[in-house]
Design a protein around this motif. Structure first.
Motif, PDB file in Angstrom:
ATOM      1  N   ILE A  68      -1.467   5.868   2.442  1.00 25.30           N
ATOM      2  CA  ILE A  68      -1.391   7.262   1.994  1.00 25.30           C
ATOM      3  C   ILE A  68      -0.241   7.982   2.682  1.00 25.30           C
ATOM      4  N   LYS A  69      -0.157   7.873   4.008  1.00 20.94           N
ATOM      5  CA  LYS A  69       0.887   8.574   4.745  1.00 20.94           C
ATOM      6  C   LYS A  69       2.171   7.763   4.727  1.00 20.94           C
ATOM      7  N   MET A  70       3.156   8.232   3.940  1.00 19.17           N
ATOM      8  CA  MET A  70       4.450   7.547   3.856  1.00 19.17           C
ATOM      9  C   MET A  70       5.558   8.563   3.669  1.00 19.17           C
ATOM     10  N   PRO A  71       6.784   8.214   4.072  1.00 18.02           N
ATOM     11  CA  PRO A  71       7.918   9.125   3.860  1.00 18.02           C
ATOM     12  C   PRO A  71       8.333   9.175   2.397  1.00 18.02           C
ATOM     13  N   LYS A  72       9.036  10.220   2.043  1.00 18.13           N
ATOM     14  CA  LYS A  72       9.623  10.435   0.711  1.00 18.13           C
ATOM     15  C   LYS A  72       8.563  10.712  -0.356  1.00 18.13           C
ATOM     16  N   MET A  73       7.531   9.889  -0.444  1.00 17.81           N
ATOM     17  CA  MET A  73       6.461  10.107  -1.416  1.00 17.81           C
ATOM     18  C   MET A  73       5.200   9.459  -0.851  1.00 17.81           C
ATOM     19  N   ASP A  74       4.143  10.251  -0.678  1.00 18.67           N
ATOM     20  CA  ASP A  74       2.936   9.658  -0.100  1.00 18.67           C
ATOM     21  C   ASP A  74       2.159   8.862  -1.152  1.00 18.67           C
ATOM     22  N   GLY A  75       1.103   8.174  -0.690  1.00 16.38           N
ATOM     23  CA  GLY A  75       0.368   7.286  -1.576  1.00 16.38           C
ATOM     24  C   GLY A  75      -0.330   8.007  -2.716  1.00 16.38           C
ATOM     25  N   MET A  76      -0.828   9.218  -2.465  1.00 23.23           N
ATOM     26  CA  MET A  76      -1.506   9.977  -3.516  1.00 23.23           C
ATOM     27  C   MET A  76      -0.544  10.321  -4.647  1.00 23.23           C
ATOM     28  N   GLU A  77       0.638  10.798  -4.267  1.00 28.49           N
ATOM     29  CA  GLU A  77       1.632  11.153  -5.282  1.00 28.49           C
ATOM     30  C   GLU A  77       2.140   9.900  -5.995  1.00 28.49           C
ATOM     31  N   LEU A  78       2.299   8.821  -5.238  1.00 26.11           N
ATOM     32  CA  LEU A  78       2.725   7.562  -5.849  1.00 26.11           C
ATOM     33  C   LEU A  78       1.715   7.110  -6.898  1.00 26.11           C
ATOM     34  N   LEU A  79       0.429   7.190  -6.571  1.00 23.74           N
ATOM     35  CA  LEU A  79      -0.601   6.789  -7.531  1.00 23.74           C
ATOM     36  C   LEU A  79      -0.605   7.718  -8.741  1.00 23.74           C
ATOM     37  N   ARG A  80      -0.473   9.025  -8.496  1.00 29.34           N
ATOM     38  CA  ARG A  80      -0.481   9.983  -9.604  1.00 29.34           C
ATOM     39  C   ARG A  80       0.637   9.677 -10.598  1.00 29.34           C
ATOM     40  N   ARG A  81       1.834   9.444 -10.088  1.00 30.08           N
ATOM     41  CA  ARG A  81       2.971   9.164 -10.971  1.00 30.08           C
ATOM     42  C   ARG A  81       2.833   7.791 -11.639  1.00 30.08           C
ATOM     43  N   LEU A  82       2.319   6.827 -10.889  1.00 28.07           N
ATOM     44  CA  LEU A  82       2.143   5.499 -11.463  1.00 28.07           C
ATOM     45  C   LEU A  82       1.157   5.543 -12.621  1.00 28.07           C
ATOM     46  N   ARG A  83       0.055   6.280 -12.461  1.00 28.64           N
ATOM     47  CA  ARG A  83      -0.979   6.330 -13.488  1.00 28.64           C
ATOM     48  C   ARG A  83      -0.512   7.003 -14.773  1.00 28.64           C
ATOM     49  N   GLN A  84       0.575   7.750 -14.698  1.00 27.99           N
ATOM     50  CA  GLN A  84       1.133   8.356 -15.905  1.00 27.99           C
ATOM     51  C   GLN A  84       1.734   7.303 -16.833  1.00 27.99           C
ATOM     52  N   GLN A  85       2.065   6.137 -16.265  1.00 32.03           N
ATOM     53  CA  GLN A  85       2.735   5.113 -17.060  1.00 32.03           C
ATOM     54  C   GLN A  85       2.144   3.718 -16.948  1.00 32.03           C
ATOM     55  N   SER A  86       1.231   3.495 -16.001  1.00 33.07           N
ATOM     56  CA  SER A  86       0.779   2.129 -15.758  1.00 33.07           C
ATOM     57  C   SER A  86      -0.674   2.066 -15.296  1.00 33.07           C
ATOM     58  N   PRO A  87      -1.443   1.052 -15.778  1.00 41.17           N
ATOM     59  CA  PRO A  87      -2.812   0.823 -15.318  1.00 41.17           C
ATOM     60  C   PRO A  87      -2.873  -0.190 -14.168  1.00 41.17           C
ATOM     61  N   LEU A  88      -1.750  -0.456 -13.501  1.00 35.52           N
ATOM     62  CA  LEU A  88      -1.678  -1.442 -12.430  1.00 35.52           C
ATOM     63  C   LEU A  88      -2.820  -1.271 -11.426  1.00 35.52           C
ATOM     64  N   PRO A  89      -3.579  -2.328 -11.115  1.00 36.86           N
ATOM     65  CA  PRO A  89      -4.643  -2.219 -10.108  1.00 36.86           C
ATOM     66  C   PRO A  89      -4.085  -1.811  -8.748  1.00 36.86           C
ATOM     67  N   VAL A  90      -4.772  -0.878  -8.083  1.00 38.90           N
ATOM     68  CA  VAL A  90      -4.294  -0.333  -6.813  1.00 38.90           C
ATOM     69  C   VAL A  90      -5.440  -0.264  -5.800  1.00 38.90           C
ATOM     70  N   ILE A  91      -5.143  -0.698  -4.577  1.00 41.73           N
ATOM     71  CA  ILE A  91      -6.052  -0.517  -3.445  1.00 41.73           C
ATOM     72  C   ILE A  91      -5.378   0.424  -2.459  1.00 41.73           C
ATOM     73  N   PHE A  92      -6.103   1.440  -1.992  1.00 48.69           N
ATOM     74  CA  PHE A  92      -5.595   2.290  -0.922  1.00 48.69           C
ATOM     75  C   PHE A  92      -5.960   1.656   0.416  1.00 48.69           C
ATOM     76  N   LEU A  93      -4.975   1.522   1.290  1.00 51.66           N
ATOM     77  CA  LEU A  93      -5.163   1.014   2.637  1.00 51.66           C
ATOM     78  C   LEU A  93      -4.626   2.085   3.569  1.00 51.66           C
ATOM     79  N   THR A  94      -5.506   2.774   4.285  1.00 47.96           N
ATOM     80  CA  THR A  94      -5.061   3.956   5.002  1.00 47.96           C
ATOM     81  C   THR A  94      -5.823   4.190   6.276  1.00 47.96           C
ATOM     82  N   SER A  95      -5.200   4.905   7.190  1.00 46.01           N
ATOM     83  CA  SER A  95      -5.846   5.263   8.454  1.00 46.01           C
ATOM     84  C   SER A  95      -6.643   6.552   8.325  1.00 46.01           C
ATOM     85  N   LYS A  96      -6.526   7.240   7.190  1.00 48.02           N
ATOM     86  CA  LYS A  96      -7.237   8.503   7.015  1.00 48.02           C
ATOM     87  C   LYS A  96      -8.701   8.239   6.685  1.00 48.02           C
TER      88      LYS A  96
END
Length: 251
Positions: A68-96
């Motif tokens: 989730i915590k990453m530079p330039k684009m965090d994991g939440m935003e990455l997933l949001r944008r990805l889901r607009q175009q792709s159903p790719l399976p995703v696992i969140f791996l995070t310290s939060k």
């Protein structure tokens, strides 16, 4: 850190499953990549969400693991944008370690959520289970690292579960469950009417070396009920026995 999208890939083996890892922690990328390659997977590594998004859309892997915590684009935003175009399976791996973040990620379309520090055994189990769920799109081969014992479908009243693909329907309508939710439901539905304690459900959904507290199981059950009620507002098959645990009713 320089991302190498071809690291671990084997161009001579088109059936090899490819896992994309997106994390700004070099140690996590290296450790998880080595573990996955040892299990027969290929890996692609990215250290920020912005770089990863373009690559995931241009050349999709079979599954992606996001921090989730990453530079330039965090994991939440990455997933949001990805889901607009792709159903790719995703696992969140995070310290939060926050239920609100977990719920937000799952509602945005993540397939599962594993908190750091994590068990590689658990991560590998979740990867295999999620990829099995995608088998209808990409059949397994003899050399596929997902190969394992076959499991019979479970039918309990209006519930149908296909463990081989992690596919669930209620009254013929599909219900999209995370792998953890599926394993909890499978444990309950296997013996209708039998009360399963939280400890028993933890054992069903997590390896022996992974500790989770009661709140984690309760949170998964709550989300699972919401998903079933989205297709059947009267859904009440998962019953709470206060102080004892949960049971499944197929009546």
């Amino acid at each position: 850190m320089t991302s190498d999208p071809t690291l671990g890939a084997n161009p001579q083996d088109p059936d090899q499953r490819i896992i994309a890892l997106v994390d700004d922690d070099r140690n996590i990328l290296t450790t998880v990549s080595i573990a996955l390659q040892a299990e027969g997977f290929a890996t692609r590594l990215y250290s920020d969400g912005e770089t990863a998004l373009a690559a995931l859309l241009a050349n999709p892997p079979d599954l992606a693991i996001f921090d989730i915590k990453m530079p330039k684009m965090d994991g939440m935003e990455l997933l949001r944008r990805l889901r607009q175009q792709s159903p790719l399976p995703v696992i969140f791996l995070t310290s939060k370690d926050d239920e609100a973040d977990e719920q937000a990620g799952l509602e945005m379309g993540a397939d599962d959520y594993i908190a750091k520090p994590f068990s590689l055994r658990l991560l590998l189990a979740r990867i295999r289970a999620i990829l099995r769920r995608s088998n209808a799109v990409r059949p397994l081969t003899m050399a596929d690292p997902l190969d394992g014992p076959a499991h019979e479908a479970i039918e309990r009243g209006r519930l149908l579960m296909d463990p081989a693909r992690h596919y669930v329907t209620w009254d013929g309508k599909p219900v999209s469950l995370t792998v953890t939710e599926f394993l909890l439901l499978e444990a309950l539905a296997a013996r209708p009417g039998v009360i399963k304690s939280r400890n028993q459900l933890m054992d069903a959904a997590y390896p022996d070396d992974v500790f989770v507290d009661d709140r984690t199981v309760d949170s998964h059950i709550k989300r699972m009920r919401r998903k079933f009620r989205s297709v059947d507002p009267q859904f009440s098959a998962i019953e709470t026995l206060y102080g004892a645990g949960y049971s499944f009713s197929d009546g």
